[in-house]
Motif scaffolding. Structure first.
Motif, PDB file in Angstrom:
ATOM      1  N   SER A  71       0.969  -1.302  -0.158  1.00  0.00           N
ATOM      2  CA  SER A  71       0.073   0.183  -0.003  1.00  0.00           C
ATOM      3  C   SER A  71       0.906   1.117  -0.057  1.00  0.00           C
ATOM      4  O   SER A  71       1.757   1.407   0.908  1.00  0.00           O
ATOM      5  CB  SER A  71      -1.006  -0.270   1.224  1.00  0.00           C
ATOM      6  N   ASN A  72       0.747   2.057  -1.058  1.00  0.00           N
ATOM      7  CA  ASN A  72       1.465   3.458  -1.152  1.00  0.00           C
ATOM      8  C   ASN A  72       1.030   4.354  -0.048  1.00  0.00           C
ATOM      9  O   ASN A  72      -0.065   4.164   0.482  1.00  0.00           O
ATOM     10  CB  ASN A  72       1.056   3.933  -2.357  1.00  0.00           C
ATOM     11  N   VAL A  73       1.838   5.248   0.326  1.00  0.00           N
ATOM     12  CA  VAL A  73       1.612   6.292   1.512  1.00  0.00           C
ATOM     13  C   VAL A  73       0.240   6.982   0.901  1.00  0.00           C
ATOM     14  O   VAL A  73       0.269   7.549  -0.481  1.00  0.00           O
ATOM     15  CB  VAL A  73       2.800   6.935   1.581  1.00  0.00           C
ATOM     16  N   ALA A  74      -0.581   7.433   1.750  1.00  0.00           N
ATOM     17  CA  ALA A  74      -1.646   8.212   1.353  1.00  0.00           C
ATOM     18  C   ALA A  74      -0.968   9.576   0.462  1.00  0.00           C
ATOM     19  O   ALA A  74      -0.091  10.204   1.161  1.00  0.00           O
ATOM     20  CB  ALA A  74      -2.305   8.602   2.733  1.00  0.00           C
ATOM     21  N   GLY A  75      -1.742   9.861  -0.332  1.00  0.00           N
ATOM     22  CA  GLY A  75      -1.315  11.159  -1.048  1.00  0.00           C
ATOM     23  C   GLY A  75      -0.786  10.702  -2.537  1.00  0.00           C
ATOM     24  O   GLY A  75      -0.235  11.481  -3.225  1.00  0.00           O
ATOM     25  N   SER A  76      -0.282   9.396  -2.658  1.00  0.00           N
ATOM     26  CA  SER A  76       0.394   9.010  -3.710  1.00  0.00           C
ATOM     27  C   SER A  76      -0.385   8.872  -4.896  1.00  0.00           C
ATOM     28  O   SER A  76      -1.692   8.829  -4.685  1.00  0.00           O
ATOM     29  CB  SER A  76       1.165   7.572  -3.482  1.00  0.00           C
ATOM     30  N   ARG A  77      -0.031   8.700  -6.225  1.00  0.00           N
ATOM     31  CA  ARG A  77      -0.760   8.800  -7.200  1.00  0.00           C
ATOM     32  C   ARG A  77      -1.628   7.492  -7.266  1.00  0.00           C
ATOM     33  O   ARG A  77      -2.902   7.960  -7.662  1.00  0.00           O
ATOM     34  CB  ARG A  77       0.187   8.889  -8.454  1.00  0.00           C
ATOM     35  N   HIS A  78      -1.386   6.530  -6.848  1.00  0.00           N
ATOM     36  CA  HIS A  78      -2.114   5.186  -6.870  1.00  0.00           C
ATOM     37  C   HIS A  78      -2.028   4.682  -5.324  1.00  0.00           C
ATOM     38  O   HIS A  78      -1.126   4.651  -4.799  1.00  0.00           O
ATOM     39  CB  HIS A  78      -1.599   4.102  -7.705  1.00  0.00           C
ATOM     40  N   PRO A  79      -3.201   4.289  -4.813  1.00  0.00           N
ATOM     41  CA  PRO A  79      -3.013   3.714  -3.652  1.00  0.00           C
ATOM     42  C   PRO A  79      -2.355   2.509  -3.445  1.00  0.00           C
ATOM     43  O   PRO A  79      -1.845   2.307  -2.208  1.00  0.00           O
ATOM     44  CB  PRO A  79      -4.665   3.435  -3.349  1.00  0.00           C
ATOM     45  N   LYS A  80      -2.114   1.694  -4.481  1.00  0.00           N
ATOM     46  CA  LYS A  80      -1.408   0.308  -4.437  1.00  0.00           C
ATOM     47  C   LYS A  80      -0.097   0.234  -5.166  1.00  0.00           C
ATOM     48  O   LYS A  80      -0.312   0.932  -6.378  1.00  0.00           O
ATOM     49  CB  LYS A  80      -2.693  -0.848  -4.546  1.00  0.00           C
ATOM     50  N   ARG A  81       0.613  -0.431  -5.007  1.00  0.00           N
ATOM     51  CA  ARG A  81       1.983  -0.659  -5.822  1.00  0.00           C
ATOM     52  C   ARG A  81       1.433  -1.434  -7.172  1.00  0.00           C
ATOM     53  O   ARG A  81       2.007  -1.075  -8.292  1.00  0.00           O
ATOM     54  CB  ARG A  81       3.181  -1.172  -5.275  1.00  0.00           C
ATOM     55  N   TRP A  82       0.437  -2.238  -7.289  1.00  0.00           N
ATOM     56  CA  TRP A  82       0.158  -2.829  -8.377  1.00  0.00           C
ATOM     57  C   TRP A  82      -0.417  -2.054  -9.249  1.00  0.00           C
ATOM     58  O   TRP A  82      -0.372  -2.045 -10.730  1.00  0.00           O
ATOM     59  CB  TRP A  82      -0.568  -4.209  -8.019  1.00  0.00           C
ATOM     60  N   GLN A  83      -1.026  -0.851  -8.875  1.00  0.00           N
ATOM     61  CA  GLN A  83      -1.424   0.126  -9.850  1.00  0.00           C
ATOM     62  C   GLN A  83      -0.365   0.971 -10.312  1.00  0.00           C
ATOM     63  O   GLN A  83      -0.384   1.377 -11.642  1.00  0.00           O
ATOM     64  CB  GLN A  83      -2.309   1.134  -9.219  1.00  0.00           C
ATOM     65  N   ASP A  84       0.773   1.313  -9.754  1.00  0.00           N
ATOM     66  CA  ASP A  84       2.092   1.846 -10.085  1.00  0.00           C
ATOM     67  C   ASP A  84       2.451   0.743 -11.242  1.00  0.00           C
ATOM     68  O   ASP A  84       2.805   1.271 -12.565  1.00  0.00           O
ATOM     69  CB  ASP A  84       3.275   1.879  -9.088  1.00  0.00           C
ATOM     70  N   VAL A  85       2.707  -0.337 -11.120  1.00  0.00           N
ATOM     71  CA  VAL A  85       3.026  -1.476 -12.102  1.00  0.00           C
ATOM     72  C   VAL A  85       2.063  -1.300 -13.408  1.00  0.00           C
ATOM     73  O   VAL A  85       2.749  -1.497 -14.632  1.00  0.00           O
ATOM     74  CB  VAL A  85       2.997  -2.803 -11.467  1.00  0.00           C
ATOM     75  N   GLU A  86       0.732  -1.205 -13.144  1.00  0.00           N
ATOM     76  CA  GLU A  86       0.122  -1.096 -14.429  1.00  0.00           C
ATOM     77  C   GLU A  86       0.471   0.067 -15.124  1.00  0.00           C
ATOM     78  O   GLU A  86       0.578   0.210 -16.464  1.00  0.00           O
ATOM     79  CB  GLU A  86      -1.553  -0.928 -13.932  1.00  0.00           C
ATOM     80  N   GLU A  87       0.755   1.341 -14.540  1.00  0.00           N
ATOM     81  CA  GLU A  87       1.034   2.617 -15.237  1.00  0.00           C
ATOM     82  C   GLU A  87       2.324   2.363 -15.994  1.00  0.00           C
ATOM     83  O   GLU A  87       2.769   2.651 -17.073  1.00  0.00           O
ATOM     84  CB  GLU A  87       1.202   3.591 -14.153  1.00  0.00           C
ATOM     85  N   LEU A  88       3.327   1.763 -15.360  1.00  0.00           N
ATOM     86  CA  LEU A  88       4.677   1.147 -15.834  1.00  0.00           C
ATOM     87  C   LEU A  88       4.480   0.329 -17.172  1.00  0.00           C
ATOM     88  O   LEU A  88       5.163   0.726 -18.180  1.00  0.00           O
ATOM     89  CB  LEU A  88       5.633   0.631 -15.071  1.00  0.00           C
ATOM     90  N   LEU A  89       3.713  -0.632 -17.194  1.00  0.00           N
ATOM     91  CA  LEU A  89       3.404  -1.495 -18.053  1.00  0.00           C
ATOM     92  C   LEU A  89       2.695  -0.717 -19.569  1.00  0.00           C
ATOM     93  O   LEU A  89       2.826  -0.869 -20.854  1.00  0.00           O
ATOM     94  CB  LEU A  89       2.284  -2.664 -17.476  1.00  0.00           C
TER      95      LEU A  89
END
Length: 129
Positions: free
Chosen positions: A57-75
């Protein structure tokens, strides 16, 4: 990208020689935490990036709440990603694994993220049955 060593010397030794992006600092409950820097990863645009702990779980205020969502953006940006996840973090296996182990985890990854993976490697700790 980001490797969570949790202070484990053996894990730190495995990342020697790899380029690691600097972490960004984020404030959470009056504490400064080091977090994966998604913007730095996108700007660097590597062909392949390692992103540990997919269910984080990313820190509150991050672009995405979860790291798997960061990964989706990278993909989506055309960057291949290798990641790690413990089986108990997969959404539909969470109840089954907690029933066996007696330990419930609250950070989960939707099955579709796992289903969309091009390749899955299952590793078990040395000595595990």
């Amino acid at each position: 990208g980001v490797i969570e060593t949790h202070g484990r010397v053996e894990t730190q030794a495995l990342v020697q020689g790899l380029e690691i992006l600097p972490l960004r600092q984020a404030t959470h409950r009056e504490r400064i935490l080091d977090e994966f820097d998604l913007d730095a990863a996108l700007a660097r645009k590597p062909r392949l990036i390692l992103v540990d702990e997919l269910a984080h779980s990313n820190v509150a205020g991050s672009r995405h709440p979860k790291r798997w969502q960061d990964v989706e953006e990278l993909l989506d940006a055309g960057i291949d990603v290798w990641s790690t996840v413990n089986v108990q973090h997969l959404e539909t296996l969470n109840d089954i694994v907690s029933g066996i182990t007696g330990i419930r985890v609250w950070e989960t990854v939707p099955d579709r993220v796992f289903d969309d993976a091009d390749e899955v490697v299952i590793d078990r700790p040395e000595g595990a049955a």
